[in-house]
Enzyme design. Structure first.
Site, PDB file in Angstrom:
ATOM      1  N   ARG A 109      19.891   4.437 -11.859  1.00  0.00           N
ATOM      2  CA  ARG A 109      18.454   4.253 -12.135  1.00  0.00           C
ATOM      3  C   ARG A 109      18.119   4.992 -13.418  1.00  0.00           C
ATOM      4  O   ARG A 109      18.432   6.183 -13.565  1.00  0.00           O
ATOM      5  CB  ARG A 109      17.585   4.805 -11.009  1.00  0.00           C
ATOM      6  N   GLN A 139      15.165  -4.252  -5.425  1.00  0.00           N
ATOM      7  CA  GLN A 139      13.796  -4.368  -4.889  1.00  0.00           C
ATOM      8  C   GLN A 139      13.459  -5.833  -4.610  1.00  0.00           C
ATOM      9  O   GLN A 139      12.919  -6.168  -3.550  1.00  0.00           O
ATOM     10  CB  GLN A 139      12.797  -3.787  -5.920  1.00  0.00           C
ATOM     11  N   CYS A 272       5.868  -2.714  -3.938  1.00  0.00           N
ATOM     12  CA  CYS A 272       7.197  -2.080  -3.914  1.00  0.00           C
ATOM     13  C   CYS A 272       7.101  -0.593  -3.571  1.00  0.00           C
ATOM     14  O   CYS A 272       8.092  -0.011  -3.127  1.00  0.00           O
ATOM     15  CB  CYS A 272       7.888  -2.271  -5.256  1.00  0.00           C
ATOM     16  N   ARG A 300      14.448  -2.205   1.992  1.00  0.00           N
ATOM     17  CA  ARG A 300      15.266  -1.725   0.871  1.00  0.00           C
ATOM     18  C   ARG A 300      16.621  -1.259   1.387  1.00  0.00           C
ATOM     19  O   ARG A 300      17.653  -1.486   0.767  1.00  0.00           O
ATOM     20  CB  ARG A 300      14.581  -0.551   0.143  1.00  0.00           C
TER      21      ARG A 300
HETATM   22  N1   CP Z   1      10.297   0.903  -4.788  1.00  0.00           N
HETATM   23  C1   CP Z   1      11.088   1.874  -5.280  1.00  0.00           C
HETATM   24  O1   CP Z   1      12.048   1.624  -6.024  1.00  0.00           O
HETATM   25  O2   CP Z   1      10.747   3.119  -4.877  1.00  0.00           O
HETATM   26  P1   CP Z   1      11.368   4.487  -5.419  1.00  0.00           P
HETATM   27  O3   CP Z   1      10.932   4.611  -6.854  1.00  0.00           O
HETATM   28  O4   CP Z   1      10.806   5.539  -4.541  1.00  0.00           O
HETATM   29  O5   CP Z   1      12.868   4.381  -5.348  1.00  0.00           O
HETATM   30  N1  NVA Z   2       7.297  -0.430 -12.063  1.00  0.00           N
HETATM   31  C1  NVA Z   2       7.540   0.786 -11.356  1.00  0.00           C
HETATM   32  C2  NVA Z   2       8.378   0.535 -10.156  1.00  0.00           C
HETATM   33  C3  NVA Z   2       8.661   1.718  -9.301  1.00  0.00           C
HETATM   34  C4  NVA Z   2       9.507   1.391  -8.122  1.00  0.00           C
HETATM   35  C5  NVA Z   2       8.198   1.792 -12.284  1.00  0.00           C
HETATM   36  O1  NVA Z   2       9.098   1.405 -13.038  1.00  0.00           O
HETATM   37  O2  NVA Z   2       7.802   2.955 -12.272  1.00  0.00           O
END
Ligand code: CP
Ligand code: NVA
Length: 313
Positions: A109, A139, A272, A300
């Protein structure tokens, strides 16, 4: 579709997968969820390891990977960029080569899509995109699963994303909906329309599946929607844009009035998470009876487990 063809593959974006393959991931997700409900915990990851690399914060994605892998006997290793050399003292290529020698899979991530692509190119093990500035594919699988749980199917349904139309979540939904024949509307101010490159990429997928893709700034587009979906107005890394974004998106808040504009008593609400209640969604909607956001969060875990089961050697 031969499931063996999924072994060793990375998930960077759904663009690399066929509709049959995505169907397989969805069915497997439903199966692992059903096992969990029955209290079964088959030990399918015993002796395996997965590296979880995080440049940005996470609750759901991290916990989904850790619990899905750990409860089946695997050993997840969480590595924030405070802990490892990635991109600082060591190139992404070299980090990928080293992690690939030690782990059975890698989740990443962070900011750049190119980082997750480089990890996949150099590690020799499946790499999972746990969110970048461009895409959030794990997601989107959970989102489709939640839609199917609510309605029994997804093909031909209308999913309406209302909010920041160019963010990672909206972009991933556009790809997966195009592939799977889900009609997808992005309702967003003109300045936040998804870019032409993404629209051009999705057009042939939609033509093949029959999905109708619509991009508009007109809130009337929510009419007839099976689901309204929103996400934060300010994504991670964009904090400096907060004031401008809030001003721009104020009319696009999903509240009860907008839910009513679907004209459907059975339309659901998706998010999400994490949510900023009172900004992109009103508290009564996200905490109300039509919200499926909490099922979506749970899903998830099941979808991430299915992705790892299908792709790890
Ligand atoms: N929806 C999602 O990706 O949540 P987090 O940022 O908590 O992982
Ligand atoms: N669009 C948001 C999604 C978080 C799960 C972000 O990138 O912060």
């Amino acid at each position: 579709m031969n499931p063996e063809t999924l072994k060793g593959r990375s998930l960077l974006s759904w663009k690399d997968y066929s509709s049959e393959e995505i169907r397989y991931f969805l069915d497997l997700s439903m199966k692992v969820k059903a096992e969990k409900v029955c209290g079964e915990r088959p030990q399918r990851f015993v002796g395996r390891t997965v590296a979880l690399l995080f440049e940005k914060r996470s609750t759901r994605t991290r916990c989904a990977f850790e619990t899905a892998f750990g409860e089946e006997g695997g050993h997840p290793v969480f590595l924030s960029t405070q802990d490892i050399q990635l991109g600082a003292k060591e190139s992404v290529e070299d980090t990928a080569r080293v992690l690939g020698r030690m782990f059975d899979g890698i989740e990443f991530r962070g900011f750049k899509q190119s980082t997750v692509e480089t990890l996949a190119a150099y590690s020799g093990v499946p790499v999972y995109n746990g969110l970048t500035d461009e895409f959030h594919p794990t997601q989107a699988l959970a989102d489709l699963m939640t839609l199917e749980e609510a309605f029994g199917d997804s093909k031909g349904r209308k999913l309406c994303f209302v909010g920041d139309g160019r963010n990672n979540v909206a972009r991933s939904l556009m790809v997966i909906c195009s592939k799977m024949g889900v009609n997808f509307s992005v309702v967003t101010p003109k300045s936040l329309f998804p870019d032409a490159k993404l629209r051009e990429m999705c057009a042939p997928f939609a033509a093949a599946s029959g999905a109708k893709i619509e991009i508009t700034d007109d809130l009337d587009a929510v009419k007839g929607a099976d689901a309204l979906y929103t996400d934060v107005w300010v994504s991670m890394g964009e904090e400096a844009l907060r004031a401008e974004r809030v001003k721009m998106l104020e009319p696009y808040r999903v509240d009860q009035k907008l839910m009513d504009r679907t004209g459907r008593a059975d339309s659901i609400f998706l998010h999400c998470l994490p949510a900023v209640k009172g900004e992109e969604v009103s508290a009564d909607v996200i905490d109300g009876p039509r919200s499926r956001a909490w099922d979506q969060a749970e899903n998830r875990k099941h979808t991430i487990k299915a992705i790892m089961l299908a792709t790890m050697r």
